[in-house]
Write a protein that holds these residues in place. Structure first.
Motif, mmCIF file in Angstrom:
data_model
loop_
_atom_site.group_PDB
_atom_site.id
_atom_site.type_symbol
_atom_site.label_atom_id
_atom_site.label_comp_id
_atom_site.label_asym_id
_atom_site.label_seq_id
_atom_site.Cartn_x
_atom_site.Cartn_y
_atom_site.Cartn_z
ATOM 1 N N TYR A 205 14.436 41.834 -19.168
ATOM 2 C CA TYR A 205 13.916 40.468 -19.046
ATOM 3 C C TYR A 205 12.842 40.174 -20.098
ATOM 4 N N ARG A 206 12.292 41.196 -20.723
ATOM 5 C CA ARG A 206 11.239 41.008 -21.729
ATOM 6 C C ARG A 206 11.776 40.996 -23.162
ATOM 7 N N ILE A 207 13.052 41.328 -23.302
ATOM 8 C CA ILE A 207 13.671 41.381 -24.628
ATOM 9 C C ILE A 207 14.465 40.095 -24.835
ATOM 10 N N PRO A 208 14.287 39.430 -25.976
ATOM 11 C CA PRO A 208 15.023 38.183 -26.208
ATOM 12 C C PRO A 208 16.529 38.414 -26.309
ATOM 13 N N LYS A 209 17.280 37.364 -26.079
ATOM 14 C CA LYS A 209 18.742 37.448 -26.220
ATOM 15 C C LYS A 209 19.083 37.756 -27.669
ATOM 16 N N MET A 210 20.110 38.605 -27.833
ATOM 17 C CA MET A 210 20.478 39.044 -29.180
ATOM 18 C C MET A 210 21.982 38.965 -29.335
ATOM 19 N N ALA A 211 22.442 38.884 -30.582
ATOM 20 C CA ALA A 211 23.864 38.925 -30.886
ATOM 21 C C ALA A 211 24.339 40.368 -30.803
ATOM 22 N N ASP A 212 25.640 40.530 -30.669
ATOM 23 C CA ASP A 212 26.222 41.865 -30.584
ATOM 24 C C ASP A 212 25.873 42.678 -31.829
ATOM 25 N N GLY A 213 25.317 43.862 -31.624
ATOM 26 C CA GLY A 213 24.976 44.765 -32.715
ATOM 27 C C GLY A 213 23.608 44.538 -33.330
ATOM 28 N N ASP A 214 22.926 43.471 -32.950
ATOM 29 C CA ASP A 214 21.565 43.257 -33.457
ATOM 30 C C ASP A 214 20.634 44.316 -32.905
ATOM 31 N N ARG A 215 19.585 44.605 -33.669
ATOM 32 C CA ARG A 215 18.613 45.619 -33.254
ATOM 33 C C ARG A 215 17.211 45.051 -33.302
ATOM 34 N N VAL A 216 16.384 45.543 -32.388
ATOM 35 C CA VAL A 216 14.963 45.197 -32.380
ATOM 36 C C VAL A 216 14.156 46.467 -32.195
ATOM 37 N N ILE A 217 12.914 46.384 -32.623
ATOM 38 C CA ILE A 217 11.974 47.487 -32.435
ATOM 39 C C ILE A 217 10.964 47.043 -31.398
ATOM 40 N N ILE A 218 10.786 47.857 -30.385
ATOM 41 C CA ILE A 218 9.823 47.553 -29.324
ATOM 42 C C ILE A 218 8.632 48.489 -29.484
ATOM 43 N N VAL A 219 7.455 47.898 -29.599
ATOM 44 C CA VAL A 219 6.221 48.673 -29.669
ATOM 45 C C VAL A 219 5.450 48.395 -28.389
ATOM 46 N N GLU A 220 5.227 49.431 -27.606
ATOM 47 C CA GLU A 220 4.446 49.309 -26.374
ATOM 48 C C GLU A 220 3.155 50.094 -26.555
ATOM 49 N N THR A 221 2.053 49.479 -26.186
ATOM 50 C CA THR A 221 0.776 50.170 -26.266
ATOM 51 C C THR A 221 0.035 50.031 -24.944
ATOM 52 N N GLU A 222 -0.743 51.033 -24.642
ATOM 53 C CA GLU A 222 -1.636 51.013 -23.489
ATOM 54 C C GLU A 222 -3.005 51.486 -23.964
ATOM 55 N N VAL A 223 -4.007 50.633 -23.759
ATOM 56 C CA VAL A 223 -5.364 50.938 -24.184
ATOM 57 C C VAL A 223 -6.268 50.839 -22.966
ATOM 58 N N SER A 224 -7.068 51.868 -22.731
ATOM 59 C CA SER A 224 -7.975 51.849 -21.582
ATOM 60 C C SER A 224 -9.203 51.000 -21.894
ATOM 61 N N TYR A 225 -9.717 50.337 -20.851
ATOM 62 C CA TYR A 225 -10.952 49.569 -21.014
ATOM 63 C C TYR A 225 -11.875 49.890 -19.848
ATOM 64 N N HIS A 226 -13.095 50.265 -20.177
ATOM 65 C CA HIS A 226 -14.112 50.557 -19.163
ATOM 66 C C HIS A 226 -15.294 49.618 -19.397
ATOM 67 N N PRO A 227 -15.624 48.742 -18.425
ATOM 68 C CA PRO A 227 -16.759 47.825 -18.622
ATOM 69 C C PRO A 227 -18.074 48.588 -18.780
ATOM 70 N N ALA A 228 -18.943 48.067 -19.624
ATOM 71 C CA ALA A 228 -20.222 48.720 -19.903
ATOM 72 C C ALA A 228 -21.162 48.672 -18.703
ATOM 73 N N PHE A 229 -21.079 47.611 -17.908
ATOM 74 C CA PHE A 229 -21.946 47.438 -16.734
ATOM 75 C C PHE A 229 -21.094 47.065 -15.540
ATOM 76 N N ASP A 230 -21.585 47.381 -14.348
ATOM 77 C CA ASP A 230 -20.870 47.041 -13.120
ATOM 78 C C ASP A 230 -21.228 45.614 -12.708
ATOM 79 N N VAL A 231 -20.351 44.685 -13.086
ATOM 80 C CA VAL A 231 -20.559 43.281 -12.713
ATOM 81 C C VAL A 231 -19.349 42.752 -11.949
ATOM 82 N N GLY A 232 -18.598 43.649 -11.334
ATOM 83 C CA GLY A 232 -17.447 43.246 -10.545
ATOM 84 C C GLY A 232 -16.114 43.431 -11.231
#
Length: 186
Positions: free
Chosen positions: A131-158
């Motif tokens: 569902y996240r990949i666009p519709k493509m013609a037969d034999g077309d190729r795409v490159i998918i780059v997935e990244t995950e980056v951690s984030y830790h808040p500097a202060f506890d504000v909720g």
């Protein structure tokens, strides 16, 4: 009795110390607001930086015109680490996908994630991302780059610790298929 009444009147009209009392009441809220704005702005900046880094890596890969060595994706992960804050952990997965009209599904040509940080995608598991990949013609190729980056808040504000995820789909620009060393490139 009259002097007692006058004393209470004078006490009621006396405004000395009111400024200090108001400051003691308002100051903690002002400090919390300042820290919260700092944390929310930092989170916004981190999201933007992670997103721009993911798009930069995707763009770089899409411009390649040679067979990629197996350590190429590791280099892209290191580049992503350089582009974002040093205290954030980075995971990256690069996958090349094609659409097969005969099988009516997306098929994975190859998938790589340095140090096994993310599971490699297969033709079976790519169906969860269809569902996240666009519709493509037969034999077309795409490159998918997935990244995950951690984030830790500097202060506890909720705000809780977050993992900022990006999913970028790009077509190879100059060649129909991008090959990876060690993978049959037909």
């Amino acid at each position: 009795m009259k002097s007692l009444r006058n004393m209470f009147r004078r006490f009621g009209r006396d405004e000395s110390g009111v400024l200090m009392a108001e400051a003691i009441i308002v100051l903690p809220f002002m400090l919390w607001s300042y820290l919260a704005l700092f944390v929310y702005w930092d989170a916004f900046r981190s999201v933007n930086t992670a997103q721009k880094a993911a798009y930069t890596i995707s763009d770089m890969i899409s411009r390649e015109m040679v067979t990629l060595p197996t350590n190429y994706v590791t280099g892209m992960r290191d580049l992503m680490r350089y582009l974002i804050d040093g205290d954030q952990t980075v995971k990256i997965r690069v996958t090349e996908v094609t659409w097969s009209a005969v099988n009516a599904r997306f098929e994975v040509d190859w998938s790589r994630s340095p140090d096994g940080a993310m599971l490699q995608l297969t033709t079976t598991t790519i169906a969860y991302y269809a569902y996240r990949i666009p519709k493509m013609a037969d034999g077309d190729r795409v490159i998918i780059v997935e990244t995950e980056v951690s984030y830790h808040p500097a202060f506890d504000v909720g705000m809780n610790d977050e993992v900022l995820k990006q999913f970028v789909v790009t077509r190879p620009r100059f060649i129909p298929k991008l090959c990876m060393t060690g993978v049959t490139c037909s």
